[in-house]
Scaffold this active site. Structure first.
Site, PDB file in Angstrom:
ATOM      1  N   CYS A   1       5.024  -3.515  -0.181  1.00 22.97           N
ATOM      2  CA  CYS A   1       5.778  -2.378   0.494  1.00 22.97           C
ATOM      3  C   CYS A   1       5.401  -2.608   2.088  1.00 22.97           C
ATOM      4  CB  CYS A   1       4.997  -0.993   0.109  1.00 22.97           C
ATOM      5  SG  CYS A   1       5.213   0.534   1.296  1.00 22.97           S
ATOM      6  N   GLU A   2       6.680  -2.745   2.977  1.00 21.79           N
ATOM      7  CA  GLU A   2       6.442  -3.080   3.974  1.00 21.79           C
ATOM      8  C   GLU A   2       5.907  -2.167   5.152  1.00 21.79           C
ATOM      9  OE1 GLU A   2      10.668  -1.650   5.987  1.00 21.79           O
ATOM     10  OE2 GLU A   2      10.625  -3.642   5.185  1.00 21.79           O
ATOM     11  N   HIS A   3       5.522  -0.836   4.607  1.00 25.24           N
ATOM     12  CA  HIS A   3       4.883   0.118   5.419  1.00 25.24           C
ATOM     13  C   HIS A   3       3.549   0.202   5.338  1.00 25.24           C
ATOM     14  CE1 HIS A   3       8.812   2.513   4.431  1.00 25.24           C
ATOM     15  NE2 HIS A   3       8.721   2.011   5.428  1.00 25.24           N
ATOM     16  N   HIS A   4       2.820  -0.257   4.166  1.00 22.39           N
ATOM     17  CA  HIS A   4       1.442  -0.452   4.141  1.00 22.39           C
ATOM     18  C   HIS A   4       0.933  -1.797   3.579  1.00 22.39           C
ATOM     19  CE1 HIS A   4       2.573   3.928   3.263  1.00 22.39           C
ATOM     20  NE2 HIS A   4       1.629   4.218   4.311  1.00 22.39           N
TER      21      HIS A   4
ATOM     22  N   GLN B   1      11.779  -0.170  -1.768  1.00 22.39           N
ATOM     23  CA  GLN B   1      12.490  -0.200  -3.183  1.00 22.39           C
ATOM     24  C   GLN B   1      14.091  -0.071  -2.988  1.00 22.39           C
ATOM     25  OE1 GLN B   1      10.675   1.792  -6.395  1.00 22.39           O
ATOM     26  NE2 GLN B   1      12.703   1.923  -7.524  1.00 22.39           N
TER      27      GLN B   1
ATOM     28  N   HIS C   1       4.405   2.778  -6.984  1.00 20.61           N
ATOM     29  CA  HIS C   1       4.065   2.214  -5.832  1.00 20.61           C
ATOM     30  C   HIS C   1       2.650   2.478  -5.507  1.00 20.61           C
ATOM     31  CE1 HIS C   1       8.136   1.573  -4.013  1.00 20.61           C
ATOM     32  NE2 HIS C   1       8.534   2.249  -5.105  1.00 20.61           N
TER      33      HIS C   1
ATOM     34  N   CYS D   1       0.835   2.402  -2.658  1.00 17.86           N
ATOM     35  CA  CYS D   1       0.808   3.413  -1.527  1.00 17.86           C
ATOM     36  C   CYS D   1       0.848   5.004  -1.989  1.00 17.86           C
ATOM     37  CB  CYS D   1       1.734   3.169  -0.634  1.00 17.86           C
ATOM     38  SG  CYS D   1       3.521   3.580  -0.946  1.00 17.86           S
TER      39      CYS D   1
END
Length: 297
Positions: free
Chosen positions: A188-191, A229, A257, A259
């Site tokens: 995941c590019e956010h976390h 995703q 996920h 996250c």
């Protein structure tokens, strides 16, 4: 090639300039908007101005901020020039980020320097969370992490042409081809935590078929990048569309996920489902229903 975001942003800016030229406004001493040739606007006009201001601010925020690379197009564009591709990348990487090309072309010394920077960064992180990077259990952790991260993001080093590797064959088959239960793992590019799941990829050929393993390899290439995703699903679909120009492509992905399960809302067992339908899968309900029925068996 100008991205969809840039085209939309430029179009909105031109519209604002035209509006400002036809109806110039300035501010009075109280800070309210007013016309140069008339009194201060009423409440209705103020609301309209506030709406325009809010939209202008939103346009510069999430979804409209300058991109570091070329993002996935919203749809596969119709080709004004024959042979044009919706994968806007001369290097064949498919939507590369800011430093993707430099990583693709790096030498062995360049790679060593890149990993050395990562090692230093990880040591800093360990210190910041209250650990001792010099204790026995963590002594080699920065190096291990750097090597693992380079492996888990190796999709940045793969060209789509090399992935497909000429596994395109002429075949007079006009029924659905479906490969399902393809395992995928991505970050995941956010976390920067994993999400894992399965993807089903289907297409209806148009004189050409693709080697079955290449569907899984396309999914693997894009999943080995920092992703969300929704974008991953669409990139897989458009890559297949560009490879063999079928009558339609359908992709459905189900993933869990980390996250959501190990942090934040902490809801283990939750599953995210995304889909992308192109061509006849989007326009023909029976074809779409056949695909959705087959992946549930």
């Amino acid at each position: 090639m100008t991205s969809h975001v840039e085209l939309l942003s430029n179009g909105l800016r031109k519209l604002e300039l035209q509006q400002s030229e036809t109806n110039p406004r300035s501010h009075n001493e109280d800070g309210d908007l007013r016309s140069d040739n008339g009194p201060a606007p009423d409440n209705e006009s103020s609301s309209a101005n506030a709406s325009r201001l809010s939209w202008s601010q939103a346009r510069e925020g999430y979804g409209f901020r300058p991109a570091s690379g070329i993002s996935t197009p919203l749809t596969v564009p119709s080709r004004a020039i024959e042979g044009a591709s919706s994968l806007p990348d001369p290097h064949g990487l498919g939507w590369p980020a800011k430093s993707t090309v430099s990583r693709l072309n790096e030498t062995i010394p360049d790679r060593a320097a890149r990993e050395k920077m990562m090692v230093s960064a990880v040591r800093t992180i360990l210190e910041c969370i209250g650990e001792d990077p010099n204790r026995e259990g963590l002594l080699k952790t920065p190096e291990r992490f750097a090597q693992a991260m380079m492996w888990m993001t190796r999709g940045y080093e793969e060209r789509l042409a090399d992935v497909i590797n000429d596994a395109v064959f002429a075949e007079d088959h006009d029924e659905m081809v479906l490969v399902r239960e393809i395992d995928i793992s991505s970050l995941c590019e956010h976390h920067l935590v994993p999400f894992t799941g399965k993807v089903a990829i289907a297409y209806i050929p148009n004189q050409l078929v693709l080697g079955l393993s290449k569907l899984a390899r396309i999914a693997e290439t894009f999943s080995r990048r920092l992703q969300v995703q929704e974008r991953l699903t669409k990139q897989i679909a458009i890559a297949v569309q560009e490879a063999i120009k079928p009558r339609g492509v359908a992709v459905v992905m189900e993933a869990t996920h980390m996250c959501m399960t190990m942090r934040g809302v902490q809801k283990p067992g939750s599953i995210t489902v995304t889909s992308c339908m192109l061509g006849c899968f989007r326009t023909q309900q029976k074809t779409r229903e056949e695909f959705l029925t087959l992946i549930k068996r």
